[in-house]
Design a protein around this motif. Structure first.
Motif, PDB file in Angstrom:
ATOM      1  N   SER A  40       0.864  -1.189   0.000  1.00  0.00           N
ATOM      2  CA  SER A  40       0.000   0.000   0.000  1.00  0.00           C
ATOM      3  C   SER A  40       0.894   1.229   0.000  1.00  0.00           C
ATOM      4  N   ALA A  41       0.263   2.377  -0.119  1.00  0.00           N
ATOM      5  CA  ALA A  41       0.977   3.639   0.085  1.00  0.00           C
ATOM      6  C   ALA A  41       1.245   3.815   1.580  1.00  0.00           C
ATOM      7  N   THR A  46      -2.412   8.477   0.676  1.00  0.00           N
ATOM      8  CA  THR A  46      -3.480   8.572  -0.322  1.00  0.00           C
ATOM      9  C   THR A  46      -4.415   9.734   0.024  1.00  0.00           C
ATOM     10  N   GLU A  73       1.607   4.145  -4.043  1.00  0.00           N
ATOM     11  CA  GLU A  73       2.028   2.754  -3.986  1.00  0.00           C
ATOM     12  C   GLU A  73       3.357   2.534  -4.721  1.00  0.00           C
ATOM     13  N   PHE A 135      -3.201  -1.699  -5.494  1.00  0.00           N
ATOM     14  CA  PHE A 135      -4.257  -0.708  -5.656  1.00  0.00           C
ATOM     15  C   PHE A 135      -4.421  -0.212  -7.087  1.00  0.00           C
ATOM     16  N   ARG A 149     -10.726   2.635  -2.711  1.00  0.00           N
ATOM     17  CA  ARG A 149      -9.946   2.774  -1.482  1.00  0.00           C
ATOM     18  C   ARG A 149      -9.780   1.439  -0.784  1.00  0.00           C
ATOM     19  N   GLY A 150      -8.599   1.209  -0.275  1.00  0.00           N
ATOM     20  CA  GLY A 150      -8.308  -0.062   0.385  1.00  0.00           C
ATOM     21  C   GLY A 150      -8.022  -1.177  -0.596  1.00  0.00           C
ATOM     22  N   GLY A 151      -7.883  -0.824  -1.880  1.00  0.00           N
ATOM     23  CA  GLY A 151      -7.824  -1.826  -2.941  1.00  0.00           C
ATOM     24  C   GLY A 151      -6.561  -2.656  -3.031  1.00  0.00           C
ATOM     25  N   SER A 152      -5.547  -2.366  -2.257  1.00  0.00           N
ATOM     26  CA  SER A 152      -4.337  -3.188  -2.427  1.00  0.00           C
ATOM     27  C   SER A 152      -4.513  -4.600  -1.864  1.00  0.00           C
ATOM     28  N   ASP A 153      -5.464  -4.783  -0.948  1.00  0.00           N
ATOM     29  CA  ASP A 153      -5.794  -6.157  -0.518  1.00  0.00           C
ATOM     30  C   ASP A 153      -6.260  -6.953  -1.734  1.00  0.00           C
TER      31      ASP A 153
HETATM   32  N1  ASP Z   1      -3.562   3.436  -0.623  1.00  0.00           N
HETATM   33  C1  ASP Z   1      -4.886   3.059  -0.993  1.00  0.00           C
HETATM   34  C2  ASP Z   1      -5.875   3.576   0.026  1.00  0.00           C
HETATM   35  O1  ASP Z   1      -5.535   4.149   1.010  1.00  0.00           O
HETATM   36  C3  ASP Z   1      -5.033   1.572  -1.169  1.00  0.00           C
HETATM   37  C4  ASP Z   1      -4.747   0.731   0.045  1.00  0.00           C
HETATM   38  O2  ASP Z   1      -4.131   1.151   1.007  1.00  0.00           O
HETATM   39  O3  ASP Z   1      -5.139  -0.436   0.027  1.00  0.00           O
HETATM   40  O4  ASP Z   1      -7.061   3.426  -0.180  1.00  0.00           O
END
Ligand code: ASP
Ligand code: MG
Length: 403
Positions: A40-41, A46, A73, A135, A149-153
Motif C-alpha cells: 500500500s501507500a 493517499t 504505492e 491498488f 480505497r483499500g484496494g491493495s488487498d
Molecule cells: N492506498 C490506498 C488507500 O488508502 C489503497 C490501500 O491502502 O489499500 O485506499
C-alpha cells in the motif's frame, strides 16, 4: 512455497517500518520461499494526495485522480525494492501495469478483469523478489486505473490467485480475527482458522483488517488468506475453505453492527405488488436493505419493518415519503438507536439449538429482541443500542468463546 505478502499503509508508514518489512521479506526468502510482495501507500499518503487534488478542484477528473493516487504505492514499492537490493537480494519493483493487472475502464473504482502474470513469473524464475505496487492496474487504453480505497488487498488476492500461490499473507497492525471485538470483550480469543463465509458474516470484526471484496475474491479463487501483524512474529488467522477446517466450532464469533437504523411503515396497503414497489424504489435509490419483517394484515393494511445502514437513512426517507404521499402507507417512524448482534458459525449447519441459546441469553439479560433473521451460519438480532455491549459479552460467554 510461493507466498504473496501484502503490507498495508501502517506497516510501511515510515522508512524504518519499510526496513522492518524488508527484513521480514528477507527472512521468508532465505527460508526458501518464492515471494511476491504487494504494498500500500504509506499511511495517510493517499488521503494527502486526495486533499492536494481538492485544493484545485471540487470535482477532479477521475483519470487524473488515478494518475495521482497510484503514485503512493509506487513510492513504497520502489523504496522496499531498494532496501531489499541493499540487503543483497535480487528484487524488482513493478507497477500494476508491469505486473499485468488489467482492469475495466472505471477510473477510481476499477474492477480487475484479468492478470497476465508472465512478467512476475519470469522474475520469480530468476530468483527475484517481486515487489508490486498495490491498488492499481491498467485499462485496455493503457491508462492507469485504481481499484477503490483499500484496494491493495484486492491486488494481493488477485495476484495470489493468478500465480496459484500457496498463501496470501495480509499484514496490518492487527494480529488477526478475534471471536469478538476485544475492545468490548477483553476475553476475546484470536481465531486460528475461519471459513470465507464466516469471515464475510463477521465483516464488522474484520473491517479494520480486510475488505469484504477481497474475502469474496479469495473465496472465488480459492486463495488461502492469512491476516497477521507486521509488528511481531505472532501467528495470524487463516481464512480458508470450510473443507480445510477439521473441527468445526459451533460458533466462531459474535459480530456487532451499530450502524443500523430501523424503519417502520404502518398501515401499508395490503395488495399484491406493494412490497415489490417499495423495495424496488429503495433499490433504485441504492439503499441497502438488510432485515425485513412484514406482519399479518389486519383490516386490509399491514406493517413492514426493515433495517438500513445509518448512512442510507436519508435516501430511504425520501423514498418512503413518496409512498406516504400516494396514500400507500399511513405513517412511518425511524429508530437509529438500534444495533445488530450476530452469532456466526459453520457448525450451526449441523446442530440444533444455537438460535434458541441466543434468545435465552437475551432473555436472561432482560434484553428485548426487536427483529430476528437467520441464515445457515448466522443468527442476527436487532436490539436497542444501549444493550449492545452487554449482548456481545453475554453471548460470547454463553457460547464459551473465551475458553
Ligand atoms: N492506498 C490506498 C488507500 O488508502 C489503497 C490501500 O491502502 O489499500 O485506499
Ligand atoms: Mg489499507
Amino acid at each position: 512455497m510461493l507466498i504473496v505478502q501484502k503490507f498495508g499503509g501502517t506497516s510501511v508508514g515510515d522508512l524504518e517500518r519499510i526496513q522492518n518489512v524488508a527484513n521480514r521479506v528477507s527472512e521468508s526468502k532465505k527460508a526458501g520461499n518464492d515471494i511476491v510482495v504487494v504494498v500500500s501507500a504509506m499511511s495517510g499518503e493517499t488521503n494527502k494526495l486526495v486533499s492536494y487534488a481538492e485544493h484545485f478542484s471540487k470535482n477532479p477528473s477521475r483519470a487524473e485522480m488515478d494518475m495521482l493516487l497510484s503514485s503512493g504505492e509506487r513510492v513504497t514499492a520502489s523504496l522496499l525494492s531498494i532496501a531489499l537490493q541493499e540487503m543483497g537480494h535480487d528484487a524488482v519493483a513493478m507497477t500494476g501495469r508491469k505486473a499485468g493487472i488489467v482492469t475495466d475502464k472505471h477510473h477510481t473504482k476499477a474492477r480487475i478483469e484479468e492478470i497476465n502474470p508472465h512478467n512476475m513469473q519470469n522474475a520469480l524464475k530468476k530468483g527475484k523478489v517481486v515487489v508490486v505496487a498495490g491498488f492499481q492496474g491498467v485499462n485496455d487504453a493503457g491508462d492507469v486505473t485504481t481499484l477503490g480505497r483499500g484496494g491493495s488487498d484486492l491486488s494481493a488476492v488477485a495476484i495470489a490467485g493468478a500465480l496459484k500461490a500457496d498463501l496470501c499473507e495480509i499484514y496490518t497492525d492487527v494480529s488477526g480475527i478475534f471471536t469478538t471485538d476485544p475492545r468490548i470483550e477483553p476475553k476475546a480469543k484470536k481465531l486460528e482458522r475461519i471459513s470465507y463465509d464466516e469471515m464475510l458474516e463477521l465483516a464488522s470484526l474484520g473491517a479494520k483488517v480486510l475488505q469484504n471484496r477481497s474475502v469474496e475474491l479469495a473465496k472465488k479463487l480459492h486463495v488461502n488468506l492469512v491476516t497477521r501483524t507486521s509488528f511481531s512474529n505472532e501467528e495470524g488467522t487463516l481464512i480458508t475453505t470450510e473443507g480445510n477446517i477439521m473441527e468445526k466450532p459451533l460458533v466462531s464469533g459474535i459480530a456487532l453492527d451499530r450502524n443500523q437504523a430501523r424503519i417502520s411503515l404502518v398501515g401499508v396497503k395490503d395488495r399484491p405488488g406493494i412490497a415489490s414497489e417499495i423495495f424496488n424504489a429503495l433499490a433504485d435509490a441504492e439503499v441497502n436493505v438488510d432485515m425485513i419483517i412484514q406482519n399479518k394484515a389486519i383490516d386490509e393494511t399491514t406493517n413492514i419493518d426493515f433495517t438500513v445502514p445509518v448512512s442510507d437513512l436519508h435516501d430511504a426517507k425520501s423514498v418512503v415519503e413518496s409512498f406516504l404521499k400516494s396514500g400507500d402507507i399511513n405513517s412511518d417512524s425511524y429508530n437509529e438507536d438500534i444495533c445488530k448482534v450476530s452469532v456466526v458459525g459453520v457448525g450451526m449447519k449441523s446442530h440444533a439449538g444455537v438460535a434458541a441459546k441466543a434468545f435465552s441469553t437475551m432473555a436472561t439479560n432482560n434484553i428485548n429482541i426487536n427483529m430476528i433473521s437467520t441464515s445457515e451460519i448466522k443468527v442476527s438480532m436487532v436490539i436497542d443500542e444501549k444493550y449492545a455491549e452487554l449482548a456481545v459479552r453475554s453471548l460470547h460467554e454463553a457460547y464459551e468463546l473465551d475458553k
